[in-house]
Design an enzyme around this catalytic site. Sequence first.
Site, PDB file in Angstrom:
ATOM      1  N   PRO A 102      -2.169 -12.175  10.648  1.00 12.39           N
ATOM      2  CA  PRO A 102      -2.828 -11.780  11.461  1.00 12.39           C
ATOM      3  C   PRO A 102      -3.227  -9.901  12.025  1.00 12.39           C
ATOM      4  O   PRO A 102      -1.985  -9.689  11.614  1.00 12.39           O
ATOM      5  CB  PRO A 102      -1.317 -12.541  12.724  1.00 12.39           C
ATOM      6  CG  PRO A 102      -0.206 -12.601  11.466  1.00 12.39           C
ATOM      7  CD  PRO A 102      -1.270 -12.563  10.497  1.00 12.39           C
ATOM      8  N   ASP A 103      -3.801 -10.698  13.455  1.00 13.00           N
ATOM      9  CA  ASP A 103      -4.285  -9.201  13.260  1.00 13.00           C
ATOM     10  C   ASP A 103      -3.301  -8.744  14.529  1.00 13.00           C
ATOM     11  O   ASP A 103      -3.211  -8.966  15.574  1.00 13.00           O
ATOM     12  CB  ASP A 103      -5.696  -8.966  14.150  1.00 13.00           C
ATOM     13  CG  ASP A 103      -5.754  -7.097  14.065  1.00 13.00           C
ATOM     14  OD1 ASP A 103      -4.909  -6.492  14.511  1.00 13.00           O
ATOM     15  OD2 ASP A 103      -6.982  -6.982  13.755  1.00 13.00           O
ATOM     16  N   LYS A 134     -13.475  -0.151  15.960  1.00 14.41           N
ATOM     17  CA  LYS A 134     -11.999  -1.284  15.607  1.00 14.41           C
ATOM     18  C   LYS A 134     -11.332  -0.409  17.967  1.00 14.41           C
ATOM     19  O   LYS A 134     -10.729  -2.694  18.032  1.00 14.41           O
ATOM     20  CB  LYS A 134     -10.812  -0.262  14.775  1.00 14.41           C
ATOM     21  CG  LYS A 134     -10.729  -1.361  13.868  1.00 14.41           C
ATOM     22  CD  LYS A 134     -10.411  -0.443  12.598  1.00 14.41           C
ATOM     23  CE  LYS A 134     -10.486  -0.747  11.425  1.00 14.41           C
ATOM     24  NZ  LYS A 134      -9.507  -0.205  10.050  1.00 14.41           N
ATOM     25  N   PHE A 164      -4.254   2.614  14.611  1.00 16.64           N
ATOM     26  CA  PHE A 164      -4.519   3.672  13.638  1.00 16.64           C
ATOM     27  C   PHE A 164      -5.939   2.867  13.103  1.00 16.64           C
ATOM     28  O   PHE A 164      -5.488   1.848  13.493  1.00 16.64           O
ATOM     29  CB  PHE A 164      -3.752   3.758  13.349  1.00 16.64           C
ATOM     30  CG  PHE A 164      -2.674   4.933  13.487  1.00 16.64           C
ATOM     31  CD1 PHE A 164      -1.508   4.832  14.619  1.00 16.64           C
ATOM     32  CD2 PHE A 164      -3.268   6.556  13.172  1.00 16.64           C
ATOM     33  CE1 PHE A 164      -1.252   6.662  14.931  1.00 16.64           C
ATOM     34  CE2 PHE A 164      -1.633   7.590  13.801  1.00 16.64           C
ATOM     35  CZ  PHE A 164      -0.762   7.237  14.613  1.00 16.64           C
ATOM     36  N   LYS A 211     -10.052  -4.522  18.672  1.00 16.65           N
ATOM     37  CA  LYS A 211      -9.188  -4.994  19.229  1.00 16.65           C
ATOM     38  C   LYS A 211      -8.289  -4.392  21.029  1.00 16.65           C
ATOM     39  O   LYS A 211      -7.536  -4.582  21.371  1.00 16.65           O
ATOM     40  CB  LYS A 211      -8.136  -4.937  18.415  1.00 16.65           C
ATOM     41  CG  LYS A 211      -8.534  -4.330  16.309  1.00 16.65           C
ATOM     42  CD  LYS A 211      -7.571  -3.637  15.524  1.00 16.65           C
ATOM     43  CE  LYS A 211      -7.895  -3.935  14.098  1.00 16.65           C
ATOM     44  NZ  LYS A 211      -7.156  -3.917  13.105  1.00 16.65           N
ATOM     45  N   ASN A 226       1.275  -1.368  -0.452  1.00 15.47           N
ATOM     46  CA  ASN A 226      -0.126  -0.226   0.359  1.00 15.47           C
ATOM     47  C   ASN A 226       0.891   1.758   0.027  1.00 15.47           C
ATOM     48  O   ASN A 226       2.012   0.892  -0.319  1.00 15.47           O
ATOM     49  CB  ASN A 226      -0.938  -0.273   1.077  1.00 15.47           C
ATOM     50  CG  ASN A 226      -0.147   0.049   2.528  1.00 15.47           C
ATOM     51  OD1 ASN A 226       0.725   1.145   2.929  1.00 15.47           O
ATOM     52  ND2 ASN A 226      -0.305  -1.023   3.477  1.00 15.47           N
ATOM     53  N   ASP A 256      -3.690  -6.453   4.827  1.00 16.00           N
ATOM     54  CA  ASP A 256      -4.848  -7.731   6.176  1.00 16.00           C
ATOM     55  C   ASP A 256      -4.809  -9.253   5.317  1.00 16.00           C
ATOM     56  O   ASP A 256      -5.004 -10.180   5.799  1.00 16.00           O
ATOM     57  CB  ASP A 256      -6.422  -7.071   5.743  1.00 16.00           C
ATOM     58  CG  ASP A 256      -6.722  -6.030   6.711  1.00 16.00           C
ATOM     59  OD1 ASP A 256      -6.190  -5.508   7.372  1.00 16.00           O
ATOM     60  OD2 ASP A 256      -7.280  -4.686   6.091  1.00 16.00           O
TER      61      ASP A 256
HETATM   62  O1  PMT Z   1       2.757   6.493   6.712  1.00 15.13           O
HETATM   63  P1  PMT Z   1       1.985   7.474   5.991  1.00 15.13           P
HETATM   64  O2  PMT Z   1       2.234   7.446   4.684  1.00 15.13           O
HETATM   65  O3  PMT Z   1       3.257   8.624   6.786  1.00 15.13           O
HETATM   66  O4  PMT Z   1       0.230   7.250   6.382  1.00 15.13           O
HETATM   67  C1  PMT Z   1       0.105   7.360   7.351  1.00 15.13           C
HETATM   68  C2  PMT Z   1      -1.262   6.194   7.630  1.00 15.13           C
HETATM   69  C3  PMT Z   1      -2.174   7.072   6.825  1.00 15.13           C
HETATM   70  C4  PMT Z   1      -0.569   4.355   7.283  1.00 15.13           C
HETATM   71  C5  PMT Z   1      -1.329   6.066   9.371  1.00 15.13           C
HETATM   72  O5  PMT Z   1      -1.199   7.118   9.509  1.00 15.13           O
HETATM   73  C6  PMT Z   1      -2.261   5.089   9.721  1.00 15.13           C
HETATM   74  O6  PMT Z   1      -3.487   5.619   9.556  1.00 15.13           O
HETATM   75  N1  PMT Z   1      -2.162   3.999  10.107  1.00 15.13           N
HETATM   76  C7  PMT Z   1      -3.009   2.937  10.059  1.00 15.13           C
HETATM   77  C8  PMT Z   1      -3.744   2.747   8.577  1.00 15.13           C
HETATM   78  C9  PMT Z   1      -3.781   0.723   8.516  1.00 15.13           C
HETATM   79  O7  PMT Z   1      -3.407   0.122   8.054  1.00 15.13           O
HETATM   80  O8  PMT Z   1      -5.389   1.262   9.619  1.00 15.13           O
HETATM   81  P2  PMT Z   1      -6.812  -0.437   9.465  1.00 15.13           P
HETATM   82  O9  PMT Z   1      -7.751   0.827   9.805  1.00 15.13           O
HETATM   83  O10 PMT Z   1      -6.246  -0.830   8.118  1.00 15.13           O
HETATM   84  O11 PMT Z   1      -6.223  -1.100  11.098  1.00 15.13           O
HETATM   85  C10 PMT Z   1      -6.339  -0.327  12.468  1.00 15.13           C
HETATM   86  C11 PMT Z   1      -5.113  -0.955  13.100  1.00 15.13           C
HETATM   87  O12 PMT Z   1      -4.982  -2.279  13.009  1.00 15.13           O
HETATM   88  C12 PMT Z   1      -3.659  -0.364  12.685  1.00 15.13           C
HETATM   89  O13 PMT Z   1      -3.418   0.617  14.115  1.00 15.13           O
HETATM   90  C13 PMT Z   1      -3.095  -1.344  12.130  1.00 15.13           C
HETATM   91  O14 PMT Z   1      -1.416  -1.077  12.277  1.00 15.13           O
HETATM   92  C14 PMT Z   1      -3.104  -2.119  12.891  1.00 15.13           C
HETATM   93  N2  PMT Z   1      -3.455  -3.622  12.172  1.00 15.13           N
HETATM   94  C15 PMT Z   1      -3.892  -4.029  11.044  1.00 15.13           C
HETATM   95  C16 PMT Z   1      -4.065  -4.898  10.696  1.00 15.13           C
HETATM   96  C17 PMT Z   1      -3.263  -6.325  11.157  1.00 15.13           C
HETATM   97  N3  PMT Z   1      -2.909  -6.844  10.292  1.00 15.13           N
HETATM   98  N4  PMT Z   1      -2.166  -5.942  12.311  1.00 15.13           N
HETATM   99  C18 PMT Z   1      -2.893  -5.015  12.847  1.00 15.13           C
HETATM  100  O15 PMT Z   1      -2.018  -4.730  13.439  1.00 15.13           O
END
Ligand code: PMT
Length: 405
Positions: A312-313, A344, A330, A348, A215, A284
Amino acid sequence: MSSTLPLQGKKILLGVCGGIAAYKSAELTRRLIDQGAQVRVVMTASAKQFITPLTMQAVSGYIVYDDLLDPQAEAGMGHIELAKWADLILIAPATANAIARLRAGMADELLTTLCLASPSPIAIAPAMNQQMYLALATQENLNVLNQRGMMIWGPAQGQQACGDVGPGRLLEVPDLVQLSCDFFAPKEMPLLGVNVVITAGPTQEAIDPVRYISNHSSGKMGFSLAEAALAMGANVTVIAGPVHLNLSTNIKRINIKSAIDMHQASLTSLSEADIFIACAAVADYRTEQVYVEKIKKQSDSDSMTLTLVKNPDIIADVASAHNRPFCVGFAAETNDLETYALDKLKRKNLDLIAANDVSVSEQGFNSEKNALTVFSKESRFDIALNDKKEVAIQLLKIISTEFKK
Ligand code: PMT
């Protein structure tokens, strides 16, 4: 009752380079001394074309250093001793040439040699023609120096000696004095001694030896959090996906590629984490099968199917671990920000979630800026659109307050 001056007892090594703004160095020396500083001056050969060493000696009260191989000066305070003497090296004005030479690590004249030999913090106040300042080479040099930990003070905008208008003027003397005072002012250290682990950047999920799923995460947000946490006194570990950014050398960096690698590194880091911040954009899904050889284009079919399986999450596993750290996630959303973020937070088992509206073009993935809405189970905090460095500071202040509750 006597009050202490902001620069009382501080030792400032002022580097003066050869630009028209060098005439301001005499006034700068005086005003720094007014605030209690001891100032010693180093001049480059070209600086002496603009202002004399005698003037700088008169205003600083000390001999001026201008020669790397001067036996007389070495007999007094040698250049290594001088490099160690400074609490701060301030280069003002810093020319494009000096900036390029600093970046290259040149040691063929006194000023850049002192910078190389010094463990002290270095502040650079650029001053040059606006076109030279905006030139890619200069911008890249300044970025690299900044990433190495040097502070860049200015430049100011406005009318230039050459008649151009734009960025490149040396900051005014009162501004440089104020920045010096701010630098030495006691810092807020709300995370002193706290162990902070941050995931940052994207993950890459291999399809075959040359292709992957990923991504647009640049790592800027996560790396800004890491630098801000360090400045607040934390011991910082960054688990970084593949990004082209540098980190301060006193941040521990673990480079990974895939979500599985990040998951493993995160669980391993748990024993040394008081706060865990999941800023990474983790894929994911990964492909069920990683092909050992490059997949060939099929001539008999216009489509191909890859089966994806869930990764895995990471943050959910960290948050459900025995002796879990304080967990911050985030949520990158393009719609229904609050609903998805709160879901979330709960699902989580997080302490805080920073919701990121990534449908807005100038914020989120791979941009310089961001804006966040942070939710705990009881509260909501808004961080307005700003440079990611500033957003990181504001988010960490919220995290440290909630962590200490
Ligand atoms: O890196 P930059 O270009 O500066 O951009 C910053 C950002 C947009 C990436 C950052 O600010 C941000 O939003 N990060 C989270 C991106 C994300 O994947 O969000 P999500 O909504 O899909 O995931 C939710 C949370 O679960 C996140 O904390 C993620 O790190 C975590 N996660 C998700 C999937 C996974 N398999 N394991 C995780 O730990």
